[in-house]
Design an enzyme around this catalytic site. Structure first.
Site, PDB file in Angstrom:
ATOM      1  N   ASN A   1      47.542  25.108  22.154  1.00 41.85           N
ATOM      2  CA  ASN A   1      46.480  24.105  22.002  1.00 41.85           C
ATOM      3  C   ASN A   1      45.693  24.206  20.700  1.00 41.85           C
ATOM      4  OD1 ASN A   1      45.270  26.475  22.924  1.00 41.85           O
ATOM      5  ND2 ASN A   1      43.604  25.377  23.919  1.00 41.85           N
TER       6      ASN A   1
ATOM      7  N   GLU B   1      42.370  36.221  26.269  1.00 40.35           N
ATOM      8  CA  GLU B   1      41.518  35.031  26.386  1.00 40.35           C
ATOM      9  C   GLU B   1      42.261  34.062  27.280  1.00 40.35           C
ATOM     10  OE1 GLU B   1      38.538  34.750  25.619  1.00 40.35           O
ATOM     11  OE2 GLU B   1      38.330  36.501  24.296  1.00 40.35           O
TER      12      GLU B   1
ATOM     13  N   CYS C   1      40.394  25.630  26.455  1.00 46.19           N
ATOM     14  CA  CYS C   1      39.944  26.503  27.543  1.00 46.19           C
ATOM     15  C   CYS C   1      38.432  26.448  27.669  1.00 46.19           C
ATOM     16  CB  CYS C   1      40.440  27.931  27.348  1.00 46.19           C
ATOM     17  SG  CYS C   1      39.959  28.627  25.797  1.00 46.19           S
TER      18      CYS C   1
ATOM     19  N   GLU D   1      36.592  38.285  20.559  1.00 45.77           N
ATOM     20  CA  GLU D   1      37.255  37.852  19.341  1.00 45.77           C
ATOM     21  C   GLU D   1      36.205  37.315  18.366  1.00 45.77           C
ATOM     22  OE1 GLU D   1      40.370  35.016  21.334  1.00 45.77           O
ATOM     23  OE2 GLU D   1      41.328  36.204  19.764  1.00 45.77           O
TER      24      GLU D   1
HETATM   25  C1  UN1 Z   1      36.841  25.828  20.798  1.00 48.65           C
HETATM   26  O1  UN1 Z   1      36.440  25.289  21.840  1.00 48.65           O
HETATM   27  O2  UN1 Z   1      36.414  25.499  19.685  1.00 48.65           O
HETATM   28  O3  UN1 Z   1      42.287  28.125  23.884  1.00 48.65           O
HETATM   29  C2  UN1 Z   1      37.823  26.917  20.781  1.00 48.65           C
HETATM   30  C3  UN1 Z   1      41.155  27.675  23.747  1.00 48.65           C
HETATM   31  C4  UN1 Z   1      40.127  28.600  23.187  1.00 48.65           C
HETATM   32  C5  UN1 Z   1      39.574  28.148  21.911  1.00 48.65           C
HETATM   33  C6  UN1 Z   1      38.533  27.104  22.071  1.00 48.65           C
HETATM   34  N1  UN1 Z   1      40.684  29.929  23.052  1.00 48.65           N
HETATM   35  O4  UN1 Z   1      40.903  26.529  24.035  1.00 48.65           O
END
Ligand code: UN1
Length: 478
Positions: free
Chosen positions: A149, A247, A281, A459
């Site tokens: 993503n 994550e 996420c 992170e």
């Molecule tokens: C964001 O919302 O700017 O996989 C980053 C994901 C997260 C990163 C989101 N690790 O959506």
């Protein structure tokens, strides 16, 4: 068609087979052909990374800073082209593709400077005459496994700190978005790193990812992706004594209080829930709305999402692109049924859409009159689907917000300093947003969650050093 190969020990090497990378906005458009490695490639890559480690760990931090700065400069200079490539393979709209590339470039610039800032402590010993120093050293070979993503930003925020602090890297990108990863590897390959410091291995998640996690040469594994895969990786890392950083998912709440500015609340909710096709996420999937503003808020959200332009990621008019893949689209659609069967009211959307070109288009879906115990409010859907949950009081809203197995990000829309302040303290999430979307974060501060959303150190920002370095305590009697 040219095959894009893996980068191992300073050479571009073909794998066992290859696969087409298909544009989810237009299934007749093949973005490129990318090699698929076998497990032997992982062994070559981990051997190379392991052999390169000592040299890279000892090099002047200025050398590492210069290399990362050069990578960041090229990424930023090519933002339009790389942004278009990213949007073409992943399906987020061009503005978001370019924005993500800029974020990746900035991440490299940030960690270029961080390479020079790695400091330690000198402490007075409890024993007379003895000196104590606490310093940080690189871990060794880091395995980096990234999701589809954020095809360039997530690789950037794992690779940049790994290299900055003196680790060597074996990088496996998600199988369906190899183009951005390959372009990034190509840029890194020309930054003057010694051979073996950075390696790209494209291939199947279970096979290549599994081999990286199993390798005795790998010291630490960082993974962003699904909870199920993350749990497996964590167990394997514990079994083989590796450091691990995960994550994973989210089921992020956005509270809208009666005293919220309605326009702000609607744009925060629509952005957080539906932009990037809800494939973040950090997306807001549970909209917890107080009774007094509920009907006005729901009507305004329905109006806004009913007018969103869903189309080809590269069409300038598009506001939301397609879903990333056929599997993901089927999963999203199946959750529409789960919601309806569970008693939720589907107020709008949730259907496959036809466009000029054949792609994985879906209308943004909003469920209303839902309760927090419904499956659609417990499980991460990872698509353009959100639910409204009613709350009568602020207290009830907070209780619902925290009642979830996840804890990545959370938000509140309010004009009250009192509630904003209280929610920042009581939210059981790693990141809390007041009047800004739950998704879309800065690159220079800590990123991560609680409960099932994350595992291990944070992170991003200077906090990234916790994962990418190991502490040494030295005692000297001069
Ligand atoms: C964001 O919302 O700017 O996989 C980053 C994901 C997260 C990163 C989101 N690790 O959506």
């Amino acid at each position: 068609m040219t095959i894009h190969n893996n980068f191992i020990a300073g050479e571009w090497l073909a794998g066992r087979s290859s696969a087409d990378n298909v544009n989810p906005s237009d299934l007749s458009d093949v973005v490129g052909n990318y090699t698929l490695a076998g497990q032997d490639a992982v062994e070559q890559a981990t051997d190379a990374a392991s052999a390169a480690f000592e040299g890279w760990a000892r090099v002047s931090p200025e050398v590492r800073a210069d290399a990362l700065d050069k990578i960041g400069t090229e990424i930023l200079a090519r933002r339009e082209e790389l942004g278009a490539l990213l949007s073409r393979e992943e399906g987020k709209i061009l503005a978001d593709g370019i924005g993500e590339v800029i974020r990746a470039g900035r991440v490299f610039k940030f960690f270029a400077a961080e390479a020079l800032r790695l400091n330690g402590e000198k402490v007075t010993s409890v024993r007379p005459g003895v000196e104590v120093e606490v310093t940080r050293e690189p871990e060794g070979v880091v395995g980096i496994i990234t999701p589809w993503n954020f095809p360039i930003a997530i690789p950037a925020w794992k690779i940049a700190p790994a290299l900055a602090y003196g680790n060597t890297v074996v990088f496996k990108p998600a199988g369906i978005v190899p183009a951005s990863a390959w372009a990034l590897a190509d840029i890194i390959s020309r930054a003057g790193l010694p051979e073996g410091v950075f390696n790209l291995v494209m291939g199947s998640g279970s096979e290549i990812g599994g081999a990286i996690v199993a390798s005795p040469k790998v010291r630490a594994v960082t993974f962003t992706g699904s909870v199920a895969t993350g749990r497996r990786i964590a167990l394997d890392c514990v079994r083989t004594g590796k450091k691990v950083q995960l994550e994973l998912g989210g089921k992020n709440p956005l509270i809208v209080l009666d005293d919220a500015d309605l326009d702000v609340a609607v744009s925060v909710a629509v952005n957080g829930a539906y932009f990037a096709t809800g494939q973040r996420c950090t997306a807001s999937s549970r909209l917890i709305v107080q009774n007094g503003i509920h009907d006005r808020f729901v009507a305004a959200v329905i109006d806004r999402i009913g007018h969103l332009k869903i189309g080809h990621a590269l069409d300038p008019g598009s506001e939301i692109g397609p879903v990333v893949s056929s599997d993901q689209l089927e999963q999203d659609i199946s959750y529409i049924e789960v919601g309806k069967n569970g008693g939720a009211h589907l107020a709008l959307g949730g259907e496959k859409l036809k466009r000029d070109r054949d792609g994985y288009y879906m209308s943004p879906a909003l469920f209303t009159e839902t309760t927090n115990d419904m499956r659609i409010n417990r499980e991460e859907i990872f698509g353009p689907v959100a639910s409204v949950i009613r709350a009568s009081t602020y207290e009830e809203a907070v209780q619902i917000a925290n009642d979830t197995p996840f804890g990545l990000s959370s938000g509140i829309c309010t004009t009250s300093l009192k509630y904003a302040h209280d929610f920042k303290r009581r939210s059981a999430a790693g990141m809390v947003m007041v009047n800004v979307p739950t998704a879309g974060v800065d690159y220079h501060v800590a990123f991560g969650g609680r409960k099932e959303s994350s595992y291990g150190p944070r992170e991003q920002g200077a906090y990234a050093r916790e994962f990418y370095t190991v502490i040494k305590t030295a005692y000297t009697l001069p």
